[in-house]
Design an enzyme around this catalytic site. Structure first.
Site, PDB file in Angstrom:
ATOM      1  N   ARG A  37      27.145   1.856 103.478  1.00  0.00           N
ATOM      2  CA  ARG A  37      27.858   3.010 102.912  1.00  0.00           C
ATOM      3  C   ARG A  37      28.326   3.982 104.002  1.00  0.00           C
ATOM      4  O   ARG A  37      29.372   4.609 103.859  1.00  0.00           O
ATOM      5  CB  ARG A  37      26.949   3.758 101.930  1.00  0.00           C
ATOM      6  CG  ARG A  37      26.931   3.133 100.554  1.00  0.00           C
ATOM      7  CD  ARG A  37      26.060   3.927  99.617  1.00  0.00           C
ATOM      8  NE  ARG A  37      26.266   3.495  98.241  1.00  0.00           N
ATOM      9  CZ  ARG A  37      25.543   3.928  97.227  1.00  0.00           C
ATOM     10  NH1 ARG A  37      24.569   4.792  97.425  1.00  0.00           N
ATOM     11  NH2 ARG A  37      25.795   3.514  95.998  1.00  0.00           N
ATOM     12  N   LYS A 197      18.819  -6.378  80.765  1.00  0.00           N
ATOM     13  CA  LYS A 197      18.956  -5.821  79.420  1.00  0.00           C
ATOM     14  C   LYS A 197      20.375  -5.902  78.882  1.00  0.00           C
ATOM     15  O   LYS A 197      21.312  -5.399  79.511  1.00  0.00           O
ATOM     16  CB  LYS A 197      18.509  -4.358  79.446  1.00  0.00           C
ATOM     17  CG  LYS A 197      17.027  -4.195  79.694  1.00  0.00           C
ATOM     18  CD  LYS A 197      16.507  -2.996  78.951  1.00  0.00           C
ATOM     19  CE  LYS A 197      15.068  -3.219  78.577  1.00  0.00           C
ATOM     20  NZ  LYS A 197      14.593  -2.363  77.534  1.00  0.00           N
ATOM     21  N   GLY A 346      24.314  -2.321  93.103  1.00  0.00           N
ATOM     22  CA  GLY A 346      23.433  -2.283  94.271  1.00  0.00           C
ATOM     23  C   GLY A 346      22.721  -3.591  94.553  1.00  0.00           C
ATOM     24  O   GLY A 346      22.809  -4.128  95.659  1.00  0.00           O
ATOM     25  N   GLY A 369      25.931   2.136  89.607  1.00  0.00           N
ATOM     26  CA  GLY A 369      26.284   2.651  88.285  1.00  0.00           C
ATOM     27  C   GLY A 369      27.733   3.091  88.210  1.00  0.00           C
ATOM     28  O   GLY A 369      28.405   2.899  87.187  1.00  0.00           O
TER      29      GLY A 369
HETATM   30  C1  3PG Z   1      23.793   5.280  93.799  1.00  0.00           C
HETATM   31  O1  3PG Z   1      23.123   4.869  94.748  1.00  0.00           O
HETATM   32  O2  3PG Z   1      24.037   4.565  92.803  1.00  0.00           O
HETATM   33  C2  3PG Z   1      24.425   6.632  93.908  1.00  0.00           C
HETATM   34  O3  3PG Z   1      24.184   7.216  95.126  1.00  0.00           O
HETATM   35  C3  3PG Z   1      24.020   7.530  92.765  1.00  0.00           C
HETATM   36  O4  3PG Z   1      22.682   7.825  92.834  1.00  0.00           O
HETATM   37  P1  3PG Z   1      21.923   8.391  91.525  1.00  0.00           P
HETATM   38  O5  3PG Z   1      21.856   7.254  90.542  1.00  0.00           O
HETATM   39  O6  3PG Z   1      20.604   8.873  91.998  1.00  0.00           O
HETATM   40  O7  3PG Z   1      22.791   9.514  90.984  1.00  0.00           O
END
Ligand code: 3PG
Length: 391
Positions: A37, A197, A346, A369
């Site tokens: 990143r 899920k 991720g 997400g």
């Molecule tokens: C992630 O790694 O998905 C983002 O940095 C968002 O992090 P968070 O889900 O803690 O908001």
């Protein structure tokens, strides 16, 4: 089209507040375990500093509850100093006289990284007083934090409401790629969806039933779908609350003439025997943990014939090496396919990198997400609020 940093003029001497997503894994000693990143952010920083902007970087790291030294961005300022040619300094605070003083001392083309914005509870509350105080320290806001764009927080959303703004190169690349997947995919468009899920993947499944030609299902989610189709799945993990949802997804796909493929064999464990076996049918005390070799071939054939591929979610319990082969084989099949290939999430991207196959994919999203939410909704709160490009 959103305004990008290329649309910004007269950056020399301006204080640019740059929101990035430096939420990267660190070990106990603060060593960066995966700098992807940060690496992907360097082009935006280099562009802004080359134009003479004074770049003040804001980011979160983890989900701290107040100050936590393990979530400090300090190690990242060291990484930036080593990888940028300009001067890089670090501020242990986000607000206050000390921060203002450091910003005043910034020279044109230099960078100041501020401490983790989530050390302040006002960040996640999207407190506009907090946002106004930060905004008062800058002239322009640039959001390049794609991975956090699904969060309506003070420095992702609030700042954009207070300052002239634009998106950076990383955000632009993400949007271009994801928009192509959504609106102009090559055909056939094959989606590989894994994870555990069904409930968390319903929206994306519904979206892809419309957009994709074929969906290959893996991971624990597959057992819920198999159960919904009336198969015995033994003692495998099933998301019982969502059997009906899975049935509806299958029905909708068949109405629209889309293919949803499910595993035809499994790597599983029988009772207390620790040795994994391959089985076509699961029953009794058998628990499936990965797709089997026939499924790998079956899915690889679809991948081979694809024009576009998007992958989210491991297809087995990859954390255990006994059940990693399915995920590895899918990654390899995508790597050798001629299709335009992308992956997001991720875990998925971490796996691809672990297999050293990252370079074989056309695009790896930096979002988890955020990527899924963008594919589901077609926009995100922190992107929505950015100014449109003047045509
Ligand atoms: C992630 O790694 O998905 C983002 O940095 C968002 O992090 P968070 O889900 O803690 O908001």
């Amino acid at each position: 089209m959103k305004r990008t940093i290329k649309d910004l003029v007269n950056l020399k001497g301006k204080v640019v507040l740059l929101r990035v997503d430096f939420n990267v894994p660190l070990d106990e000693g603060g060593k960066i375990l995966d700098a992807t990143r940060i690496k992907n952010e360097l082009p935006t920083i280099r562009f802004l500093t080359s134009k003479g902007a004074r770049v003040v970087i804001l980011s979160h790291l983890g989900r701290p509850n107040g100050y936590d030294v393990r979530k400090s961005l300090w190690p990242i300022s060291i990484y930036l100093s080593k990888n940028l040619k300009c001067g890089v300094s670090f501020s242990p605070t986000v607000l206050g006289e000390e921060t203002r003083e450091r910003i005043k001392l910034l020279k044109d083309g230099n960078v100041l990284l501020l401490e983790n914005v989530r050390f302040y509870k006002e960040e996640e509350e999207c407190d506009m007083k907090f946002a106004r105080e930060i905004a008062s320290m800058g002239d322009i806001f640039v959001n390049d934090a794609f991975g956090t764009a699904h969060r309506k927080h003070a420095t992702t959303y609030g700042l954009a409401r207070l300052l002239p703004n634009a998106i950076g190169f990383l955000m632009e690349k993400e949007l271009t790629n994801l928009d192509t997947i959504l609106n102009n995919p090559k055909r056939p468009f094959v989606v590989v969806l894994g994870g555990s899920k069904v409930g968390t993947k319903v929206k994306i499944l519904e979206r892809f039933i419309e957009k994709a030609d074929t969906i290959l299902i893996g991971g624990a989610m597959a057992y819920t779908f198999l159960k919904a189709k009336g198969f015995d799945v033994g003692a495998s993990k099933v998301d019982d609350e969502n059997i009906e949802v899975a049935t509806n997804v299958l029905n909708k796909a068949s109405e629209l003439g889309k293919k949803i493929l499910l595993p035809i064999d499994h790597v599983c464990i029988k009772g207390k025997d620790p040795h994994p076996i391959v089985a076509t049918n699961l029953r009794g005390n058998m628990v499936g943990y990965d797709i089997g070799p026939r499924t790998v071939k079956y899915y690889a054939k679809e991948i081979d014939g694809a024009g576009e591929i998007f992958w989210n979610g491991p297809v087995g319990m990859y954390e255990n090496s006994n059940f990693r082969n399915g995920t590895r084989s899918i990654a390899e099949a995508i790597a050798i396919s001629k299709a335009h290939s992308s992956a997001g999430g991720g875990d998925t991207v971490a796996m691809i990198n672990l297999f050293n196959l990252g370079k074989k994919f056309n695009y790896l999203s930096t979002g988890g997400g955020a990527t899924l939410e963008y594919l589901e909704e077609g926009t995100l709160p922190a992107i929505e609020v950015i100014q449109e490009k003047i045509q």
